[in-house]
Scaffold this motif. Structure first.
Motif, PDB file in Angstrom:
ATOM      1  N   THR A  49       0.835  -1.197   0.000  1.00 28.06           N
ATOM      2  CA  THR A  49       0.000   0.000   0.000  1.00 28.06           C
ATOM      3  C   THR A  49       0.871   1.249   0.000  1.00 28.06           C
ATOM      4  N   ALA A  50       0.223   2.378  -0.240  1.00 28.35           N
ATOM      5  CA  ALA A  50       0.893   3.660  -0.066  1.00 28.35           C
ATOM      6  C   ALA A  50       1.327   3.768   1.386  1.00 28.35           C
ATOM      7  N   GLY A  51       2.570   4.211   1.613  1.00 29.36           N
ATOM      8  CA  GLY A  51       3.146   4.230   2.945  1.00 29.36           C
ATOM      9  C   GLY A  51       2.336   5.044   3.928  1.00 29.36           C
ATOM     10  N   PRO A  52       2.156   4.545   5.155  1.00 28.12           N
ATOM     11  CA  PRO A  52       1.280   5.214   6.122  1.00 28.12           C
ATOM     12  C   PRO A  52       1.891   6.436   6.802  1.00 28.12           C
ATOM     13  N   LEU A  53       3.228   6.596   6.802  1.00 30.42           N
ATOM     14  CA  LEU A  53       3.807   7.696   7.565  1.00 30.42           C
ATOM     15  C   LEU A  53       3.378   9.056   7.033  1.00 30.42           C
ATOM     16  N   GLN A  54       3.436   9.228   5.731  1.00 35.61           N
ATOM     17  CA  GLN A  54       2.963  10.445   5.065  1.00 35.61           C
ATOM     18  C   GLN A  54       2.363  10.068   3.724  1.00 35.61           C
ATOM     19  N   GLY A  55       1.309  10.760   3.338  1.00 31.97           N
ATOM     20  CA  GLY A  55       0.716  10.509   2.045  1.00 31.97           C
ATOM     21  C   GLY A  55       1.663  10.906   0.921  1.00 31.97           C
ATOM     22  N   SER A  56       1.756  10.067  -0.117  1.00 32.16           N
ATOM     23  CA  SER A  56       2.578  10.404  -1.278  1.00 32.16           C
ATOM     24  C   SER A  56       1.988  11.622  -1.972  1.00 32.16           C
ATOM     25  N   ARG A  57       2.867  12.490  -2.475  1.00 29.96           N
ATOM     26  CA  ARG A  57       2.415  13.772  -3.030  1.00 29.96           C
ATOM     27  C   ARG A  57       3.475  14.369  -3.928  1.00 29.96           C
ATOM     28  N   PHE A  58       3.054  15.268  -4.797  1.00 27.50           N
ATOM     29  CA  PHE A  58       3.987  16.205  -5.407  1.00 27.50           C
ATOM     30  C   PHE A  58       3.284  17.547  -5.494  1.00 27.50           C
ATOM     31  N   GLY A  59       4.061  18.606  -5.448  1.00 30.73           N
ATOM     32  CA  GLY A  59       3.438  19.915  -5.430  1.00 30.73           C
ATOM     33  C   GLY A  59       4.331  21.006  -5.948  1.00 30.73           C
ATOM     34  N   PHE A  60       3.722  22.152  -6.119  1.00 32.62           N
ATOM     35  CA  PHE A  60       4.422  23.366  -6.535  1.00 32.62           C
ATOM     36  C   PHE A  60       4.138  24.450  -5.507  1.00 32.62           C
ATOM     37  N   ARG A  61       5.181  25.074  -5.052  1.00 31.55           N
ATOM     38  CA  ARG A  61       5.046  26.160  -4.079  1.00 31.55           C
ATOM     39  C   ARG A  61       5.794  27.368  -4.630  1.00 31.55           C
ATOM     40  N   GLY A  62       5.138  28.512  -4.663  1.00 25.90           N
ATOM     41  CA  GLY A  62       5.778  29.674  -5.274  1.00 25.90           C
ATOM     42  C   GLY A  62       5.519  30.956  -4.536  1.00 25.90           C
ATOM     43  N   SER A  63       6.352  31.943  -4.810  1.00 31.95           N
ATOM     44  CA  SER A  63       6.164  33.264  -4.202  1.00 31.95           C
ATOM     45  C   SER A  63       6.719  34.335  -5.131  1.00 31.95           C
ATOM     46  N   GLU A  64       6.220  35.530  -4.975  1.00 35.37           N
ATOM     47  CA  GLU A  64       6.712  36.692  -5.717  1.00 35.37           C
ATOM     48  C   GLU A  64       6.825  37.866  -4.762  1.00 35.37           C
ATOM     49  N   ASP A  65       7.988  38.455  -4.701  1.00 32.55           N
ATOM     50  CA  ASP A  65       8.219  39.632  -3.870  1.00 32.55           C
ATOM     51  C   ASP A  65       7.548  40.829  -4.528  1.00 32.55           C
ATOM     52  N   LEU A  66       6.566  41.412  -3.830  1.00 28.19           N
ATOM     53  CA  LEU A  66       5.829  42.553  -4.379  1.00 28.19           C
ATOM     54  C   LEU A  66       6.397  43.887  -3.919  1.00 28.19           C
ATOM     55  N   GLY A  67       7.398  43.827  -3.035  1.00 26.83           N
ATOM     56  CA  GLY A  67       7.972  45.059  -2.507  1.00 26.83           C
ATOM     57  C   GLY A  67       7.218  45.541  -1.279  1.00 26.83           C
ATOM     58  N   GLY A  68       7.863  46.358  -0.490  1.00 27.45           N
ATOM     59  CA  GLY A  68       7.219  46.926   0.689  1.00 27.45           C
ATOM     60  C   GLY A  68       6.887  45.913   1.754  1.00 27.45           C
ATOM     61  N   GLY A  69       7.575  44.764   1.753  1.00 29.70           N
ATOM     62  CA  GLY A  69       7.304  43.726   2.738  1.00 29.70           C
ATOM     63  C   GLY A  69       6.167  42.790   2.375  1.00 29.70           C
ATOM     64  N   TYR A  70       5.613  42.936   1.185  1.00 32.07           N
ATOM     65  CA  TYR A  70       4.509  42.087   0.743  1.00 32.07           C
ATOM     66  C   TYR A  70       4.984  41.075  -0.286  1.00 32.07           C
ATOM     67  N   ALA A  71       4.322  39.918  -0.304  1.00 27.29           N
ATOM     68  CA  ALA A  71       4.646  38.880  -1.286  1.00 27.29           C
ATOM     69  C   ALA A  71       3.378  38.119  -1.647  1.00 27.29           C
TER      70      ALA A  71
END
Length: 389
Positions: A49-71
């Motif tokens: 089975t799929a391993g029980p410790l953590q669910g198998s996954r893939f993902g994309f995580r992104g950010s953009e610096d908008l300036g002034g401390g915002y993203a």
């Protein structure tokens, strides 16, 4: 190792507008295990089975610096079964998480499919989110500490500073003319300082059979399908007609040298039974409740090897002549890191049930993620490998 892709130049070329620095990270986990289950529907079962410790996954995580401390920030995370290649979370392509938002020094606001504040602040203190995986979740993951259910249509606010996390969520019900139907909201806070970690949280879901238990599907759960119990465990599937599902949770952990002692508590209520949210074959009314207590211990035997054990007691209340069920669960485990990204592990769980379960029948054991036993006890041993990228 996570791969960061700088895309600002591509965006700038496409739009002709100067952008601040942006990045996208591809990440994931793949894990499988070989299991031996003493009683799966009346038979012993050996399977992969799929391993029980953590669910198998893939993902994309992104950010953009908008300036002034915002993203600007976003996450798209898919769940899948590596033994067959099929999609997880009922066939949703990004069924684990899918949200976009803005962050600043004042906190982060995100919108989409997300984790609730109870999961973020208390779940991580339970064994199920550590070395035990979903097999060690509290009976049926009745308190959702192991994140069996996500929330859709959610606005979330989170603030982190110096070990403190404060979070809150609100999920729109999307029902015209009825603002409260299908709505979900949660609040939570946690604090880590030195050897001590503390967390508290609250979750409230209206019409949970549809809004929470039924939202892992590529279709759209609605009142027209409320005659189906969307939870798949006898521990609480008989309470699918509840108008409101409520969880109050708390947890703590303290590290002494190489050892960590921890405990969690949750009170779960299925309130106003008999609503049109789901089936009610036992004609329940009023409230059904569960109290869950977990004590856990882990020991970092070597830099690469951690050992753990935990005990959980789940006490179901009486409701309309049903005396309720009780579940005793013991788990042990060992996790060995072959490298920073790859580990092998073994997890064993034993559960014993007594009383009358939510289906109004003698309670049988049903470890989270498994088919129900035909007796009041069940055990499983799982040996697996996990790789993070």
């Amino acid at each position: 190792m996570k791969k960061s892709l700088v895309i600002a130049s591509i965006l700038g070329a496409a739009t002709g507008v100067a952008h601040a620095e942006s990045s996208v990270t591809l990440y994931g986990i793949i894990g499988t295990s070989i299991n031996f289950n003493t009683n799966s529907g009346g038979h012993q079962l050996y399977n992969l089975t799929a391993g029980p410790l953590q669910g198998s996954r893939f993902g994309f995580r992104g950010s953009e610096d908008l300036g002034g401390g915002y993203a600007a920030t976003f996450t798209l995370e898919n769940g899948y079964d590596p033994t067959s290649g099929k999609l997880g979370q009922g066939g949703l392509i990004f069924g684990r998480q899918a949200f976009v938002g803005l962050s600043s020094n004042y906190g982060t606001v995100t919108l989409g499919r997300q984790y609730d504040a109870l999961v973020d602040n208390v779940g991580l203190l339970a064994t199920g989110d550590q070395w035990g995986g979903y097999l060690q979740a509290h009976a049926g993951d009745v308190d959702n500490f192991n994140n069996t259910y996500r929330t859709n249509n959610t606005v979330k606010y989170a603030f982190k500073s110096n070990g403190l996390l404060i979070a809150g969520t609100y999920s729109f019900g999307n029902v015209a003319g009825n603002f409260s139907q299908n709505q979900i909201w949660s609040l939570g806070a946690s604090y880590t300082s030195g050897n001590l970690s503390l967390g508290v949280g609250y979750l409230n879901a209206r019409n949970p059979n549809i809004s929470l238990f039924g939202n892992s599907t590529s279709g759209t759960p609605s009142a027209a399908t409320s005659n189906v119990a969307n939870s798949n465990t006898r521990i609480y599937s008989g309470y699918s007609s509840a108008n409101t599902y409520q969880v109050i949770g708390a947890g703590a952990a303290y590290t002494i040298g190489l050892a960590t002692l921890g405990a969690t508590y949750s009170n779960v209520k299925f309130m106003a039974l008999g609503s049109s949210s789901g089936p009610n074959p036992s004609n329940y009314h009023g409230t059904a409740a569960f109290n869950n207590v977990e004590v856990n211990f882990k020991y970092q035997l070597t830099p690469a090897l951690v050992l753990g054990t935990a005990y959980t007691y789940t006490d179901g209340s009486s409701v309309n002549g049903n005396a309720g069920a009780k579940y005793h669960q013991v788990g042990v485990g060992a996790d060995y890191n072959l490298s920073k990204r790859t580990d092998v592990y073994i997890v064993g769980v034993y559960q014993k049930a007594s009383g009358t379960d939510s289906t109004n029948h003698p309670a049988v054991a049903q470890i989270t993620g498994l088919a129900a036993s035909t007796t009041n006890h069940q055990a499983i041993a799982s040996v697996g490998i996990r790789h993070k990228f």
